[in-house]
Write a protein that holds these residues in place. Structure first.
Motif, PDB file in Angstrom:
ATOM      1  N   LYS A   1     -85.883  -9.749  38.319  1.00  0.00           N
ATOM      2  CA  LYS A   1     -85.206  -9.695  39.621  1.00  0.00           C
ATOM      3  C   LYS A   1     -84.905  -8.277  40.100  1.00  0.00           C
ATOM      4  N   SER A   2     -85.035  -7.276  39.229  1.00  0.00           N
ATOM      5  CA  SER A   2     -84.734  -5.917  39.680  1.00  0.00           C
ATOM      6  C   SER A   2     -85.656  -4.902  39.010  1.00  0.00           C
ATOM      7  N   TYR A   3     -85.781  -3.763  39.693  1.00  0.00           N
ATOM      8  CA  TYR A   3     -86.567  -2.643  39.180  1.00  0.00           C
ATOM      9  C   TYR A   3     -85.843  -1.369  39.589  1.00  0.00           C
ATOM     10  N   THR A   4     -85.617  -0.469  38.634  1.00  0.00           N
ATOM     11  CA  THR A   4     -84.948   0.792  38.926  1.00  0.00           C
ATOM     12  C   THR A   4     -85.942   1.940  38.828  1.00  0.00           C
ATOM     13  N   PHE A   5     -86.008   2.721  39.899  1.00  0.00           N
ATOM     14  CA  PHE A   5     -86.843   3.912  39.932  1.00  0.00           C
ATOM     15  C   PHE A   5     -85.931   5.111  39.704  1.00  0.00           C
ATOM     16  N   GLN A   6     -86.201   5.832  38.628  1.00  0.00           N
ATOM     17  CA  GLN A   6     -85.391   7.006  38.340  1.00  0.00           C
ATOM     18  C   GLN A   6     -86.272   8.121  37.798  1.00  0.00           C
ATOM     19  N   VAL A   7     -85.751   9.328  37.872  1.00  0.00           N
ATOM     20  CA  VAL A   7     -86.469  10.503  37.386  1.00  0.00           C
ATOM     21  C   VAL A   7     -85.610  11.209  36.352  1.00  0.00           C
ATOM     22  N   ASP A   8     -86.228  12.094  35.595  1.00  0.00           N
ATOM     23  CA  ASP A   8     -85.537  12.866  34.568  1.00  0.00           C
ATOM     24  C   ASP A   8     -84.490  13.763  35.222  1.00  0.00           C
ATOM     25  N   ASP A   9     -83.238  13.662  34.768  1.00  0.00           N
ATOM     26  CA  ASP A   9     -82.153  14.472  35.329  1.00  0.00           C
ATOM     27  C   ASP A   9     -82.397  15.967  35.165  1.00  0.00           C
ATOM     28  N   GLU A  10     -83.128  16.353  34.133  1.00  0.00           N
ATOM     29  CA  GLU A  10     -83.366  17.771  33.873  1.00  0.00           C
ATOM     30  C   GLU A  10     -84.551  18.314  34.670  1.00  0.00           C
ATOM     31  N   ASP A  11     -85.249  17.457  35.379  1.00  0.00           N
ATOM     32  CA  ASP A  11     -86.389  17.877  36.187  1.00  0.00           C
ATOM     33  C   ASP A  11     -85.881  18.713  37.356  1.00  0.00           C
ATOM     34  N   ASN A  12     -86.485  19.861  37.578  1.00  0.00           N
ATOM     35  CA  ASN A  12     -86.056  20.770  38.632  1.00  0.00           C
ATOM     36  C   ASN A  12     -86.843  20.555  39.923  1.00  0.00           C
ATOM     37  N   SER A  13     -87.480  19.411  40.053  1.00  0.00           N
ATOM     38  CA  SER A  13     -88.284  19.111  41.231  1.00  0.00           C
ATOM     39  C   SER A  13     -87.507  18.224  42.190  1.00  0.00           C
ATOM     40  N   GLU A  14     -87.947  18.217  43.423  1.00  0.00           N
ATOM     41  CA  GLU A  14     -87.373  17.309  44.418  1.00  0.00           C
ATOM     42  C   GLU A  14     -88.224  16.047  44.432  1.00  0.00           C
ATOM     43  N   HIS A  15     -87.565  14.891  44.356  1.00  0.00           N
ATOM     44  CA  HIS A  15     -88.273  13.611  44.325  1.00  0.00           C
ATOM     45  C   HIS A  15     -87.859  12.768  45.517  1.00  0.00           C
TER      46      HIS A  15
END
Length: 146
Positions: free
Chosen positions: A20-34
């Protein structure tokens, strides 16, 4: 410092009665803009003729969780909805709030890599430069024929 060339990666996920759900997340330490840009939400093979409500769950300016419905799909009347690259900033969760799906979400994950965390956009033209460009690009106005 100038950013590297931005990259775009195709994004997709499917919401069903069992997922029922999907979470899209990125690495907190990534210095890129997502940026996650949603293009389309659609019912896929095996969907029943019922209302399928898809919500986006994120955080507001006070860091409180909020859920916003972005699509209400029904096989017989609206099986697909174009979201025109609706931009979201990760982390973001997609939730099937009603219905059993399957509902497919598709879009683009845009990434701008930065060489330095102190990056600031220097690409902006001054107002004078913008005015000069717009005057050069516009063809002259011709009088109407009588």
């Amino acid at each position: 410092m100038e950013p590297h060339v931005p990259g775009s990666v195709l994004f997709g996920c499917e919401l069903t009665a069992s997922t029922k759900s999907y979470t899209f997340q990125v690495d907190d330490e990534d210095n890129s803009e997502h940026i996650l840009a949603l293009s389309v939400v659609c019912l896929t093979d095996g969907a029943n003729d019922e209302c399928n409500v898809v919500e986006v769950v994120g955080r507001n300016h006070k860091n409180q969780e909020i859920a916003v419905p972005v699509a209400n799909l029904k096989l017989s009347c609206q099986p697909l909805l174009s979201l025109d690259n609706f931009e979201l900033q990760p982390p973001v969760t997609f939730r099937l709030a009603a219905g059993s799906g399957p509902v497919h979400l598709a879009g683009w994950h845009r990434i701008v890599h930065r060489e330095d965390s102190s990056f600031e956009e220097d690409d902006d033209l001054s107002d004078e430069e913008e005015d000069d460009l717009s005057e050069e690009e516009l063809p002259p106005i011709k009088p109407a024929k009588k």
